[in-house]
Every structure is written in C-alpha cells, then in structure tokens.
Design a protein around this motif. Structure first.
Motif, PDB file in Angstrom:
ATOM      1  N   GLY A   1       0.816  -1.213   0.000  1.00  0.00           N
ATOM      2  CA  GLY A   1       0.000   0.000   0.000  1.00  0.00           C
ATOM      3  C   GLY A   1       0.846   1.256   0.000  1.00  0.00           C
ATOM      4  N   ALA A   2       1.931   1.259   0.796  1.00  0.00           N
ATOM      5  CA  ALA A   2       2.818   2.429   0.858  1.00  0.00           C
ATOM      6  C   ALA A   2       3.540   2.632  -0.475  1.00  0.00           C
ATOM      7  N   VAL A   3       4.033   1.543  -1.065  1.00  0.00           N
ATOM      8  CA  VAL A   3       4.734   1.638  -2.361  1.00  0.00           C
ATOM      9  C   VAL A   3       3.768   2.115  -3.451  1.00  0.00           C
ATOM     10  N   SER A   4       2.555   1.576  -3.472  1.00  0.00           N
ATOM     11  CA  SER A   4       1.597   1.999  -4.502  1.00  0.00           C
ATOM     12  C   SER A   4       1.187   3.461  -4.295  1.00  0.00           C
ATOM     13  N   ALA A   5       1.059   3.916  -3.048  1.00  0.00           N
ATOM     14  CA  ALA A   5       0.753   5.329  -2.789  1.00  0.00           C
ATOM     15  C   ALA A   5       1.899   6.212  -3.261  1.00  0.00           C
ATOM     16  N   LEU A   6       3.140   5.786  -3.009  1.00  0.00           N
ATOM     17  CA  LEU A   6       4.314   6.545  -3.451  1.00  0.00           C
ATOM     18  C   LEU A   6       4.374   6.602  -4.981  1.00  0.00           C
ATOM     19  N   VAL A   7       4.088   5.482  -5.638  1.00  0.00           N
ATOM     20  CA  VAL A   7       4.076   5.453  -7.108  1.00  0.00           C
ATOM     21  C   VAL A   7       3.001   6.398  -7.645  1.00  0.00           C
ATOM     22  N   LEU A   8       1.804   6.377  -7.056  1.00  0.00           N
ATOM     23  CA  LEU A   8       0.734   7.282  -7.512  1.00  0.00           C
ATOM     24  C   LEU A   8       1.090   8.746  -7.294  1.00  0.00           C
ATOM     25  N   VAL A   9       1.689   9.089  -6.190  1.00  0.00           N
ATOM     26  CA  VAL A   9       2.092  10.478  -5.917  1.00  0.00           C
ATOM     27  C   VAL A   9       3.169  10.914  -6.896  1.00  0.00           C
ATOM     28  N   SER A  10       4.159  10.055  -7.146  1.00  0.00           N
ATOM     29  CA  SER A  10       5.221  10.430  -8.090  1.00  0.00           C
ATOM     30  C   SER A  10       4.674  10.535  -9.516  1.00  0.00           C
ATOM     31  N   ALA A  11       3.752   9.670  -9.900  1.00  0.00           N
ATOM     32  CA  ALA A  11       3.148   9.764 -11.244  1.00  0.00           C
ATOM     33  C   ALA A  11       2.356  11.063 -11.366  1.00  0.00           C
ATOM     34  N   GLY A  12       1.625  11.428 -10.327  1.00  0.00           N
ATOM     35  CA  GLY A  12       0.892  12.688 -10.337  1.00  0.00           C
ATOM     36  C   GLY A  12       1.823  13.885 -10.428  1.00  0.00           C
TER      37      GLY A  12
END
Length: 179
Positions: A7-18
């Motif tokens: 969950g933390a990695v996917s949240a970090l990936v979504l924030v960086s993609a944004g």
C-alpha cells in the motif's frame, strides 16, 4: 505487514506519477504561444479584411493624389491618413488600380485565372507568329517596341512641361514612377 508495504509503495508510485504529470502540464503551458499584444492604446492590431471564396470581398481603400515634391509624393503615396507613419493597409492601398485592372469580374477577389490572364495575353502579344514559342527575335522586337513607347511618353511628358501641346495618346501620370 506485506499489505502495508504494498500500500505504501503503490501510494508513493501514484504520488510520483501525479507529480510528473503535473510537471509535464506545466512545461506544455510554458511552451504555449504568447498572447497577441496590441500596439499603443487606441490603436488595435492591424488586420486585412478577408472574405469567403465564393462571396464578394470588402471594398478597396481609396487612393488620393496631391502635387508635391518627388520625395513627399513617394512618402505620401503610402501615408494616406497623413499621420507621418505608414501602416500595412496604407502600403497596400497604392496597388488598388493595378488590382482593379486584374480583377475583371469586379468581386474584389483575384482568382488564378484573373491573375494569369495578363501574363498569357503578354505572351500572345510577344509571340507574333503564334507558334507558342518565343524566339529571341520576337522578344527583342517586343522590348524594342516597349522602349519606343516609353521614349514617346517621356517626350510627351517633356513637351508638356515646357508649355507645348502634348501629342494624343496616354498622358503621363505620377503612377508611372516605379517607386
């Protein structure tokens, strides 16, 4: 625990993609063309009128004549409103007579056929034997005749300046000046 890390990695990936998407949008806006800025207040951008291809174009600007020195006449040929500067419409207004000669159907739009008819007629005039090919002799004869006509006009212009009667024919005008 594995779910928390995923969950933390996917949240970090979504924030960086944004973040990268936002930076990409910002660079597109920086590369966008600048807005058109008009000139001094009271003077909008100068645009030439246009018309649809099947309609009638807008009226052409009027051309006026005055007797002045050669330099004043050249400048005033373009400066129609006498404000001491020449804009694009004023510069183009001096070609109204030439445009009207080419615009045979008087719709204030010049088609290719109307534009090409002068060149085609000149070719037919030069091609004396009508074979569709210009020879050196035909071209030399045409230019010799043109030079003779110009000399006759210049002589008529000189005769008029000294008080003699001008011969019949085309009177010399200020429009003969190439500048």
């Amino acid at each position: 625990m594995g779910r928390l890390v995923i969950g933390a990695v996917s949240a970090l990936v979504l924030v960086s993609a944004g973040f990268f998407w936002w930076q990409g949008r910002a660079s597109l806006e920086r590369a966008a063309p600048l807005p058109v800025v008009s000139g001094p207040p009271g003077e909008g951008a100068i645009e030439l009128p246009d018309a649809d291809p099947h309609g009638r174009g807008p009226a052409l600007p009027n051309a006026a004549k005055k007797v002045m020195s050669k330099e004043d006449r050249r400048f005033n040929r373009y400066d129609r409103n006498r404000d001491g500067s020449i804009n694009r419409n004023e510069m183009l207004s001096t070609r109204v007579k030439a445009f009207q000669k080419l615009d045979v159907n008087h719709d204030n739009l010049l088609s290719f056929e109307e534009w090409a008819v002068k060149t085609s007629n000149r070719f037919k005039e030069i091609d004396r034997n009508g074979d569709g090919i210009l020879s050196r002799a035909e071209l030399n004869a045409y230019y010799a005749a043109q030079d003779a006509k110009k000399a006759e006009r210049d002589k008529a212009k000189a005769d008029c300046a000294c008080g003699k009667a001008a011969p019949k024919g085309r009177p010399a005008t200020d429009d003969d000046d190439p500048d």
